[in-house]
Design a protein around this motif. Structure first.
Motif, short mmCIF file in Angstrom:
data_model
loop_
_atom_site.label_atom_id
_atom_site.label_comp_id
_atom_site.label_asym_id
_atom_site.label_seq_id
_atom_site.Cartn_x
_atom_site.Cartn_y
_atom_site.Cartn_z
N PHE A 31 -3.92 26.29 -31.94
CA PHE A 31 -5.30 26.37 -31.45
C PHE A 31 -5.87 27.78 -31.60
CE2 PHE A 31 -3.62 22.53 -29.69
CZ PHE A 31 -4.69 21.65 -29.77
N LYS A 32 -5.15 28.61 -32.38
CA LYS A 32 -5.61 29.98 -32.65
C LYS A 32 -6.07 30.69 -31.37
CE LYS A 32 -7.14 29.03 -37.39
NZ LYS A 32 -7.28 27.54 -37.32
N VAL A 33 -5.20 30.66 -30.38
CA VAL A 33 -5.53 31.31 -29.11
C VAL A 33 -5.42 32.83 -29.30
CG1 VAL A 33 -4.77 31.65 -26.72
CG2 VAL A 33 -4.73 29.36 -27.74
N PRO A 34 -6.47 33.57 -28.93
CA PRO A 34 -6.42 35.03 -29.11
C PRO A 34 -5.24 35.64 -28.34
CG PRO A 34 -8.59 34.32 -28.29
CD PRO A 34 -7.71 33.12 -28.33
N VAL A 80 -6.46 24.14 -22.88
CA VAL A 80 -5.50 24.82 -23.75
C VAL A 80 -4.73 25.87 -22.95
CG1 VAL A 80 -5.24 26.30 -25.77
CG2 VAL A 80 -6.86 24.40 -25.83
N LYS A 129 -4.95 38.28 -26.67
CA LYS A 129 -5.30 38.81 -25.35
C LYS A 129 -5.11 37.75 -24.27
CE LYS A 129 -9.61 40.16 -24.97
NZ LYS A 129 -10.79 40.96 -25.31
N ARG A 130 -5.71 36.58 -24.51
CA ARG A 130 -5.62 35.52 -23.50
C ARG A 130 -4.18 35.04 -23.36
NH1 ARG A 130 -7.51 30.17 -24.14
NH2 ARG A 130 -8.86 30.82 -25.83
#
Lengths: 675, 119
Positions: B92-95, B69, B97-98
């Motif tokens: 993909f609900k990536v935080p 991802v 921060k990342r």
């Protein structure tokens, strides 16, 4: 001095000789010129016992890696040399069938390392080529990789035992340890910890099949007979490999990677400068971090890291890396003085004397360049944010300090793009030290990890949580968990106290850090080595025995005041500590040659106070360079006992995680081989 | 299930990989203790499908298939497909921060100082 100490330790050259001789015997058993097809994972280990010229002398015409695809050979004889893995046998069968289709006539010999297996014959039979292959074995066992370390160089041993459930390597270890007994004398006592370690001890205490040892080699003269064999399996202490090794050799393994004692370095570091010019002291490498930065596309070359030919490496390998720079500087200054000494050479005799020393100076000069260069590769990495955050998380977890904050610190590392193995090691460390990670944060961090590094790591995460490994668990455990997983909970906080694992960093304790095995992790003592101290240096577990030696040295009495090591008395005094740890605890008196199984006789106890004896420590599943360094430290505290460290292989947390993930070291790229 | 995943990691043909991961997903879904794994294999197949779509949109000039991802987001950003990167983040609900780290690194490596200024 070093020389005197060496005299008292076992001569390990015989092991190398046996490995070499057995290979020659194997090759000679096939008459005429032959093509050798080699398992790529064997190239490194073989390189430690032999050189390519030896193979050429024994009829090897050409060498290829054992890999899928057709094989063309100009010789009638084709010799396969490999570990008994299914994938290799399938390749071999395929190549034979191709030859048959093309009606090429070859004679096939298969040498399995270290021994034949019925599984291999069965697969060959299924493939219909069993009749075409002569199957034999090449019994490659312990390979000396340092003056006090022997290794089976089986990189995947840990994964095979704890993930695949394949116990072959345990049996192979028993055979190899038995060979040691045949060469150097019996182990009067086998002591250890761990379920698989116990299985190995049981195998050893029963009669094992006779193994032929090649006839013509020098049987070693044994000056320091075995007093015992200590067996620890890797699961007894999973924490140690998860931490970042902070000794020089350990850090090289962590950050550059050492494989079969070889490290890949930029070519410029390995070739001496074209004209070493003693007239110009400025040509000595500077110890500042600015000089040699490896250019990304510079050619790399393998270098055999060994104390045998590199006295500086012998001096530096076990030091905490923080003191290596200082020592490099000291050597540089000394060398500079030595070069300058030629100015004092007035008479021809003095000049001749200097010229005589020049060769030594130049090789030391080259060693200094090498280690300065290696340090200059390491230093910038140790200054990165990710490296230091990872160390900080490790220290906090070991001290059980703000545990829940560490999980979000690990998440930060994922976001910053830290290597997968660093993140996974920290997670497992968090799980073992705290008895599991809160289910909700574990799930979200696992998801984070899979998104960042790829969903293909899902099997890795499953392996880490599965029994018997169980090093990545939620807390509390789900009700459906197998009882074996629940029973394997590690009593870390209890051990931290009873085994004095963490040396406080208050100013008074600072000296102790330097003088305890905890120097290898800057203030943390490896559990494995503490357990060995429980057997072989009991006072060293409770307090620091080096203090006494130090005060004596200050009195000018020096190391002659070193105490004799106490005799081996098993786990005495530490039974409770051992009982609290998962895994079997054992202490087996071995039957002597005369069938005598009585406890150690008075004479053997007496002997141990007069004569040097050797304690074999076997790590089933691998050991780290830091554990070797720590054991050498224990070694130095006493006289009368030497450790011989034996292991299935050298591991680091990174290599363990990568082998479980199945993305271990890739085989060499080219088709033609060179060992 | 793990066997299917291992099979998937060895295969190169996109449709074969996808069906192997799907098979793993099916196995995991049948086990009530494997809801996390089922969810992850499901995400994995969704990502593979999206990556094939991305490759089509990039006229086959960029490889996406099989990336993680994070790598997909980075590759989108490096190839001027910022909108798609945002879409991956959302899907993909990536935080945050990342995602912001990825964006920062991508912009830095492209030396896109203008975008960095408005970052």
């Amino acid at each position: 001095s070093l020389g005197r100490e060496r005299d008292q330790s076992l001569n390990l050259d015989s092991l190398k000789e046996i490995g070499k001789k057995a290979l020659i015997d194997a090759l000679n058993s096939v008459n005429g010129a032959k093509t050798l097809v080699l398992d790529p994972t064997l190239a490194g280990p073989l390189g430690l016992v032999t050189e390519v010229s030896l193979l050429k002398h024994h009829g090897v015409d050409k060498m290829f890696w054992l890999e899928p695809g057709p094989l063309s050979s100009t010789t009638t004889n084709i010799v396969y040399l490999c570990r008994p893995l299914i994938k290799y046998v399938k390749i071999l069968a395929d190549q034979i069938k191709r030859h048959a289709r093309e009606s090429l006539k070859h004679r096939y010999t298969l040498f399995l390392v270290p021994r034949t297996s019925t599984l291999v014959s069965r697969i060959l039979e299924e493939e219909g080529v069993l009749g075409d292959v002569t199957i034999s074995s090449y019994n490659l066992q312990f390979i000396p990789i340092a003056e006090d370390v022997v290794s089976l160089e089986q990189d995947n041993a840990f994964k095979e035992i704890w993930v695949d459930g394949d116990e072959t390597v345990i049996y192979n270890s028993a055979l190899a340890l038995d060979t040691l007994q045949k060469l150097y004398g019996p182990y009067p006592r086998i002591i250890g910890k761990g379920d698989y370690a116990s299985r190995l001890a049981t195998l050893l205490s029963r009669p094992l099949p006779e193994q032929p040892i090649p006839g013509e080699f020098n049987k070693p003269v044994v000056t320091a007979p075995f007093d015992s064999l200590i067996i620890l399996d890797r699961q007894v202490d999973m924490i140690t490999p998860l931490l970042t090794q902070l000794t020089y050799e350990g850090l090289i393994d962590e950050l550059i990677g050492i494989s079969n004692s070889q490290v890949e370095l930029p070519v410029s570091l390995l070739t001496p400068p074209s004209a070493p010019n003693p007239a110009n002291p400025a040509s000595l490498p500077s110890t500042s971090a600015a000089a040699v930065t490896p250019v990304n596309n510079e050619k790399m070359k393998k270098h055999h890291l060994t104390a045998a030919t590199d006295p500086l490496f012998a001096e530096f390998r076990d030091l905490n890396f923080s003191s290596v720079g200082k020592n490099l500087n000291r050597v540089a200054h000394r060398l500079d003085e030595d070069y300058k000494s030629r100015h004092q050479a007035k008479t021809p005799a003095q000049l001749r004397d200097f010229v005589g020393k020049l060769g030594g100076l130049q090789s030391e000069h080259q060693a200094l360049r090498l280690h300065t260069g290696i340090s200059e590769i390491l230093v910038p990495i140790t200054r990165t944010d990710i490296f230091n955050k990872s160390l900080e998380i490790q220290q906090n977890l070991l001290a059980s300090y703000e545990v829940s904050k560490q999980t979000s610190a690990i998440e930060d590392l994922i976001a910053q793009g830290a290597e997968m193995q660093i993140v996974v090691r920290l997670l497992c460390l968090a799980s073992i030290t705290a008895g599991g990670i809160k289910a909700k944060s574990l799930e979200s961090i696992k998801r984070d990890l899979l998104q960042a590094y790829g969903y293909n790591y899902l099997p890795l995460l499953l392996s880490l949580s599965a029994s018997p490994l169980s090093i990545l668990l939620p807390n509390p455990l789900p009700v459906s968990t197998a009882p074996s997983v629940a029973a394997s909970k590690y009593p870390f906080t209890t051990l931290r106290k009873s085994l004095r694992l963490l040396i406080d960093d208050n100013p008074d304790a600072l000296d102790e850090v330097e003088n305890d095995i905890s120097f290898v992790y800057s203030g943390y003592a490896p559990i494995s080595v503490r357990l060995i101290q429980c057997i072989a240096q009991k006072n060293g577990v409770i307090s620091n025995p080096a203090e006494k030696v130090l005060t004596d040295e200050a009195d000018g009495k020096g190391s002659s005041k070193k105490l004799y090591a106490h005799p081996i008395l098993g786990w005495k005094g530490f039974e409770d500590v051992l009982a609290a740890m998962p895994g079997k605890t054992f202490d087996i008196m071995q039957k002597g040659p005369g069938g005598d199984s009585s406890p150690p006789s008075i004479s053997s106890l007496l002997r141990s106070s007069e004569q040097t004896s050797t304690t074999v420590v076997f790590f089933l599943g691998g050991c780290t360079y830091t554990e070797i360094a720590a054991l050498r430290w224990v070694n130095r505290q006493h006289k009368g006992r030497k450790f011989l460290i034996a292991t299935t292989g050298i591991v680091s947390g990174g290599s363990l995680i990568e082998s479980i993930a199945g993305f271990g070291k890739k085989g060499p790229g080219s088709k033609d081989t060179s060992i | 299930a793990v066997l299917s995943l291992e099979e998937a990691s060895r295969m190169t043909d996109p449709s074969a990989v996808t069906s192997a991961v799907k098979a793993a997903h099916k196995f995991f879904s049948e086990d009530k203790d494997r809801t996390f794994e089922a969810k992850m294999t499901d995400e994995s197949t969704r990502l593979l499908a999206f990556q094939q779509q991305l490759e089509k949109e990039a006229d086959g000039k960029v490889t996406f298939f099989g990336l993680s991802v994070s790598e997909t987001i980075r590759t989108c950003l490096l190839n001027g497909m910022a909108k798609k990167a945002d879409r991956v983040k959302a899907d993909f609900k990536v935080p945050d921060k990342r995602f912001w780290y990825l964006k920062l690194h991508a912009l830095t490596s492209m030396r896109d100082f203008e975008a960095l200024d408005t970052f």
